[in-house]
Design a protein around this motif. Structure first.
Motif, PDB file in Angstrom:
ATOM      1  N   ALA A 276       0.831  -1.209   0.000  1.00 17.83           N
ATOM      2  CA  ALA A 276       0.000   0.000   0.000  1.00 17.83           C
ATOM      3  C   ALA A 276       0.868   1.262   0.000  1.00 17.83           C
ATOM      4  CB  ALA A 276      -0.940  -0.011   1.210  1.00 17.83           C
ATOM      5  N   VAL A 277       1.987   1.239   0.725  1.00 18.40           N
ATOM      6  CA  VAL A 277       2.905   2.383   0.718  1.00 18.40           C
ATOM      7  C   VAL A 277       3.437   2.604  -0.697  1.00 18.40           C
ATOM      8  CG1 VAL A 277       5.111   3.280   1.566  1.00 18.40           C
ATOM      9  CG2 VAL A 277       3.545   2.137   3.150  1.00 18.40           C
ATOM     10  N   ALA A 278       3.823   1.521  -1.370  1.00 19.19           N
ATOM     11  CA  ALA A 278       4.329   1.634  -2.743  1.00 19.19           C
ATOM     12  C   ALA A 278       3.253   2.182  -3.669  1.00 19.19           C
ATOM     13  CB  ALA A 278       4.795   0.262  -3.226  1.00 19.19           C
ATOM     14  N   ARG A 279       2.003   1.823  -3.437  1.00 21.19           N
ATOM     15  CA  ARG A 279       0.915   2.258  -4.297  1.00 21.19           C
ATOM     16  C   ARG A 279       0.587   3.741  -4.090  1.00 21.19           C
ATOM     17  NH1 ARG A 279      -2.106  -1.687  -3.310  1.00 21.19           N
ATOM     18  NH2 ARG A 279      -3.338  -0.842  -1.595  1.00 21.19           N
ATOM     19  N   HIS A 280       0.604   4.197  -2.842  1.00 16.85           N
ATOM     20  CA  HIS A 280       0.169   5.563  -2.526  1.00 16.85           C
ATOM     21  C   HIS A 280       1.329   6.553  -2.384  1.00 16.85           C
ATOM     22  CE1 HIS A 280      -4.011   4.413  -1.934  1.00 16.85           C
ATOM     23  NE2 HIS A 280      -3.620   3.412  -1.144  1.00 16.85           N
ATOM     24  N   GLY A 281       2.546   6.060  -2.156  1.00 12.22           N
ATOM     25  CA  GLY A 281       3.672   6.965  -1.931  1.00 12.22           C
ATOM     26  C   GLY A 281       3.551   7.738  -0.638  1.00 12.22           C
TER      27      GLY A 281
ATOM     28  N   GLY B 180       0.805   7.648   5.505  1.00 12.19           N
ATOM     29  CA  GLY B 180      -0.507   7.993   6.053  1.00 12.19           C
ATOM     30  C   GLY B 180      -1.633   7.430   5.204  1.00 12.19           C
ATOM     31  N   ARG B 181      -1.550   7.620   3.867  1.00 10.47           N
ATOM     32  CA  ARG B 181      -2.611   7.099   2.993  1.00 10.47           C
ATOM     33  C   ARG B 181      -2.612   5.566   2.987  1.00 10.47           C
ATOM     34  NH1 ARG B 181      -1.092  11.575  -0.288  1.00 10.47           N
ATOM     35  NH2 ARG B 181       0.204  10.277  -1.638  1.00 10.47           N
ATOM     36  N   ALA B 182      -1.432   4.968   3.063  1.00 12.97           N
ATOM     37  CA  ALA B 182      -1.356   3.502   3.130  1.00 12.97           C
ATOM     38  C   ALA B 182      -2.015   2.984   4.399  1.00 12.97           C
ATOM     39  CB  ALA B 182       0.104   3.058   3.071  1.00 12.97           C
ATOM     40  N   ALA B 183      -1.788   3.712   5.526  1.00 14.25           N
ATOM     41  CA  ALA B 183      -2.408   3.312   6.795  1.00 14.25           C
ATOM     42  C   ALA B 183      -3.923   3.331   6.676  1.00 14.25           C
ATOM     43  CB  ALA B 183      -1.927   4.217   7.931  1.00 14.25           C
ATOM     44  N   ARG B 184      -4.463   4.429   6.100  1.00 13.41           N
ATOM     45  CA  ARG B 184      -5.922   4.506   5.926  1.00 13.41           C
ATOM     46  C   ARG B 184      -6.430   3.388   5.018  1.00 13.41           C
ATOM     47  NH1 ARG B 184      -4.602  10.020   5.799  1.00 13.41           N
ATOM     48  NH2 ARG B 184      -4.634  10.102   3.512  1.00 13.41           N
ATOM     49  N   ASP B 185      -5.659   3.052   4.007  1.00 12.80           N
ATOM     50  CA  ASP B 185      -6.054   2.005   3.052  1.00 12.80           C
ATOM     51  C   ASP B 185      -6.221   0.658   3.748  1.00 12.80           C
ATOM     52  OD1 ASP B 185      -6.631   0.645   0.757  1.00 12.80           O
ATOM     53  OD2 ASP B 185      -4.646   0.811  -0.129  1.00 12.80           O
TER      54      ASP B 185
ATOM     55  N   LEU C 221      13.901  -7.975   8.901  1.00 17.00           N
ATOM     56  CA  LEU C 221      14.633  -8.297   7.673  1.00 17.00           C
ATOM     57  C   LEU C 221      16.080  -7.795   7.704  1.00 17.00           C
ATOM     58  CD1 LEU C 221      11.887  -7.421   5.023  1.00 17.00           C
ATOM     59  CD2 LEU C 221      12.584  -9.699   5.772  1.00 17.00           C
ATOM     60  N   GLY C 222      16.370  -6.844   8.573  1.00 18.65           N
ATOM     61  CA  GLY C 222      17.706  -6.247   8.597  1.00 18.65           C
ATOM     62  C   GLY C 222      17.952  -5.364   7.394  1.00 18.65           C
ATOM     63  N   LEU C 223      16.879  -4.747   6.889  1.00 20.49           N
ATOM     64  CA  LEU C 223      16.953  -3.910   5.684  1.00 20.49           C
ATOM     65  C   LEU C 223      16.170  -2.620   5.894  1.00 20.49           C
ATOM     66  CD1 LEU C 223      16.116  -6.684   3.032  1.00 20.49           C
ATOM     67  CD2 LEU C 223      18.380  -5.653   3.395  1.00 20.49           C
ATOM     68  N   ALA C 224      16.658  -1.516   5.306  1.00 22.52           N
ATOM     69  CA  ALA C 224      15.886  -0.273   5.264  1.00 22.52           C
ATOM     70  C   ALA C 224      14.958  -0.348   4.061  1.00 22.52           C
ATOM     71  CB  ALA C 224      16.821   0.921   5.152  1.00 22.52           C
ATOM     72  N   LEU C 225      13.652  -0.221   4.322  1.00 23.92           N
ATOM     73  CA  LEU C 225      12.668  -0.372   3.248  1.00 23.92           C
ATOM     74  C   LEU C 225      12.135   0.965   2.734  1.00 23.92           C
ATOM     75  CD1 LEU C 225      10.630  -3.321   4.815  1.00 23.92           C
ATOM     76  CD2 LEU C 225      12.487  -3.464   3.140  1.00 23.92           C
ATOM     77  N   LEU C 226      12.119   2.006   3.584  1.00 25.86           N
ATOM     78  CA  LEU C 226      11.547   3.293   3.204  1.00 25.86           C
ATOM     79  C   LEU C 226      12.536   4.428   3.486  1.00 25.86           C
ATOM     80  CD1 LEU C 226       7.866   3.172   4.588  1.00 25.86           C
ATOM     81  CD2 LEU C 226       8.682   2.585   2.290  1.00 25.86           C
ATOM     82  N   ASP C 227      12.534   5.395   2.587  1.00 25.22           N
ATOM     83  CA  ASP C 227      13.146   6.696   2.857  1.00 25.22           C
ATOM     84  C   ASP C 227      12.009   7.638   3.229  1.00 25.22           C
ATOM     85  OD1 ASP C 227      15.829   6.162   2.413  1.00 25.22           O
ATOM     86  OD2 ASP C 227      15.658   6.471   0.232  1.00 25.22           O
ATOM     87  N   ARG C 228      12.033   8.155   4.464  1.00 28.02           N
ATOM     88  CA  ARG C 228      10.950   8.999   4.950  1.00 28.02           C
ATOM     89  C   ARG C 228      11.371  10.469   4.836  1.00 28.02           C
ATOM     90  NH1 ARG C 228      11.805   4.460   7.732  1.00 28.02           N
ATOM     91  NH2 ARG C 228      10.048   3.113   8.330  1.00 28.02           N
ATOM     92  N   SER C 229      10.437  11.315   4.376  1.00 28.74           N
ATOM     93  CA  SER C 229      10.706  12.748   4.272  1.00 28.74           C
ATOM     94  C   SER C 229       9.392  13.482   4.452  1.00 28.74           C
ATOM     95  CB  SER C 229      11.307  13.084   2.901  1.00 28.74           C
ATOM     96  OG  SER C 229      10.311  12.994   1.899  1.00 28.74           O
ATOM     97  N   PRO C 230       9.443  14.812   4.666  1.00 28.91           N
ATOM     98  CA  PRO C 230       8.189  15.571   4.794  1.00 28.91           C
ATOM     99  C   PRO C 230       7.293  15.432   3.566  1.00 28.91           C
ATOM    100  CG  PRO C 230      10.050  16.885   5.541  1.00 28.91           C
ATOM    101  CD  PRO C 230      10.630  15.660   4.903  1.00 28.91           C
ATOM    102  N   ARG C 231       7.863  15.097   2.426  1.00 25.13           N
ATOM    103  CA  ARG C 231       7.072  14.981   1.205  1.00 25.13           C
ATOM    104  C   ARG C 231       6.437  13.593   1.051  1.00 25.13           C
ATOM    105  NH1 ARG C 231      11.684  17.486  -0.310  1.00 25.13           N
ATOM    106  NH2 ARG C 231      12.506  15.567  -1.249  1.00 25.13           N
ATOM    107  N   GLY C 232       6.765  12.663   1.941  1.00 23.69           N
ATOM    108  CA  GLY C 232       6.180  11.328   1.854  1.00 23.69           C
ATOM    109  C   GLY C 232       7.197  10.255   2.109  1.00 23.69           C
ATOM    110  N   SER C 233       6.847   9.047   1.763  1.00 18.81           N
ATOM    111  CA  SER C 233       7.708   7.885   1.980  1.00 18.81           C
ATOM    112  C   SER C 233       8.012   7.243   0.641  1.00 18.81           C
ATOM    113  CB  SER C 233       7.024   6.875   2.903  1.00 18.81           C
ATOM    114  OG  SER C 233       6.759   7.455   4.167  1.00 18.81           O
TER     115      SER C 233
END
Length: 310
Positions: free
Chosen positions: A24-29, A32-37, A56-68
């Motif tokens: 869902a995060v990949a779909r919405h970018g 917050g929107r992924a959480a609601r989904d 997993l021992g991996l970083a999956l998201l880069d988080r910024s004020p503009r989104g994830s």
């Protein structure tokens, strides 16, 4: 020394909910929107993603004020997650198809008294709950019911014997009493004192066949009083036994459940007996270790909701 036993896959792979959130995060970018989904709060979604990254021992998201935004590793993991979720959806659809097939039919095997005098009401109630379930009823003696369950010919059975047949589990659903009856013309109909167990045991009777619950209870009750005399007639149905007794052929012993009409119209007369207990438990039974599911479970529940006392 390190163990050669690999860790369980469930400990190493994120659960489906976490994978669906990542997709869902990949779909919405947007987290917050992924959480609601997926129907959770944003803090819960953020916590779930961090937990998955630690697992997993991996970083999956880069988080910024503009989104994830997915990292390179996150994008690859998301592709794998889609395949896992698709496989899980196929698994769920297949399991549902099996449940639908199971729920589309119910095969019941029941001993004669239960089949004739109790099951019709239970099956009418079941139809109100499960109108799309086709029910087939196989009636026979208690021994035949056990065989059909053990060979997979029936999903649920009902028996009237002294105990649960070998290879089956069961539960008591009702209690019943066996009574001695004769035609009004029979000499016993005019007697003023109860029968003794010895009199009953020593009299040739019209009996159900070996293997029936009625016969098992009667054999056991009179064993200490000399056992049953040679039968006058041995018949394979309650209706046949009643008919023979009504014709004046001789006394019979049958379930009180099966004699309401004949006793109320005095086509047969009940004869009191002292010194012997002719009560029995009626049971629902199923193969050991396989508790009823689906329509069989619902029918079992209906029988127990109206269970009579001892």
């Amino acid at each position: 020394m390190a163990s050669d036993v690999p860790a369980l896959l469930s400990h190493r792979v994120p659960d489906l909910g976490a994978l669906e959130l990542l997709i869902a995060v990949a779909r919405h970018g947007s987290l917050g929107r992924a959480a609601r989904d997926v129907g959770i709060s944003q803090p819960a979604a953020s916590s779930r993603i961090r937990s998955m990254e630690r697992q997993l021992g991996l970083a999956l998201l880069d988080r910024s004020p503009r989104g994830s935004r997915l990292t390179d590793a996150g994008a690859l993991v998301t592709d794998w997650a889609r395949r896992v979720v698709e496989a899980a959806e196929a698994f769920d659809a297949g399991a549902q198809a099996l449940r639908d097939r199971r729920d589309s039919r119910l095969r019941v095997a029941a001993s004669m008294t239960i089949a004739e005098y109790l099951l019709p009401g239970w099956l009418i109630a079941l139809r109100a709950e499960r109108p799309d379930t086709a029910v087939s009823l196989l009636a026979g003696n208690s021994a035949a019911v056990a065989r059909r369950l053990l060979t997979g010919e029936a999903d649920l059975g009902f028996v009237e014997g002294l105990s649960v047949p070998e290879g089956l589990d069961g539960t008591v659903i009702a209690h019943d009493r066996l009574v001695v009856v004769v035609a009004p013309s029979h000499a016993w109909a005019r007697r003023r004192t109860p029968l003794t167990p010895q009199e009953l045991a020593g009299t040739p009777l019209i009996l159900r066949e070996h293997g029936s619950g009625t016969r098992q209870v009667l054999d056991a009750a009179l064993a200490v009083h000399g056992g049953l005399a040679q039968p006058l007639l041995e018949l394979s149905s309650t209706t046949a036994v009643k008919g023979a007794a009504e014709s004046g052929a001789g006394p019979c012993v049958l379930s009180e459940l099966a004699l309401g009409e004949e006793l109320s119209s005095r086509r047969l007369v009940k004869i009191p007996i002292a010194g012997v207990r002719l009560r029995r438990q009626l049971r629902a039974v199923w193969p050991s270790g396989h508790r009823p599911t689906g329509p069989a479970r619902d029918l079992l529940s209906l029988t127990q909701s109206g269970r009579s006392g001892d």
